[in-house]
Design a protein around this motif. Structure first.
Motif: not given
Length: 131
Positions: A80-84, A43-47
């Motif tokens: 942030f993704a891994l934090s939550y 999800q993060v890579t393309p953005l």
């Protein structure tokens, strides 16, 4: 489950309710955090790539600066993704009709025997009574 549907799911999409058990197993299985990390990377890579390219081609930014900005966005997004992660997967299960906290409880139940064994070993070594 259909392989294309799995790809859609790992890209952040929602699968039909008939696959709710697959989602439950995904977020409570032994390697749930690894699968969550892969899903976040997808999800993060393309953005961040789009932001980097927009900086270079849209604003005329130098490549090193654009790459640094994209990399910083990538790291912050993943952080942030891994934090939550636990809260995120618990919320994901509520979308499939499970009660809030089901993922955490499922992982706790799955690990209960291992946790008791570890606690017993710890107690045997460190909680001995003298006398």
């Amino acid at each position: 489950m259909n392989p294309l549907l799995k790809v859609w799911y790992y890209a952040g999409g929602r699968v039909p309710n008939e696959h709710r058990q697959f989602v439950y197993n995904d977020v409570t299985g032994p390697k749930w955090l690894l699968r969550f990390t892969i899903r976040s990377l997808v999800q993060v890579t393309p953005l961040t790539t789009a932001i980097t390219l927009a900086l270079v081609f849209g604003l005329g930014s130098p490549w090193p600066l654009a790459i640094a900005c994209g990399a910083l966005g990538f790291v912050v997004g993943l952080y942030f993704a891994l934090s939550y992660a636990p809260e995120s997967v618990d919320y994901r299960l509520t979308k499939y009709g499970y009660p809030r906290g089901s993922a955490t409880e499922g992982r706790r139940e799955r690990n209960a025997v291992q946790d008791r064994e570890r606690q017993a070993k710890y107690d045997a070594v460190w909680r001995r009574t003298e006398g």
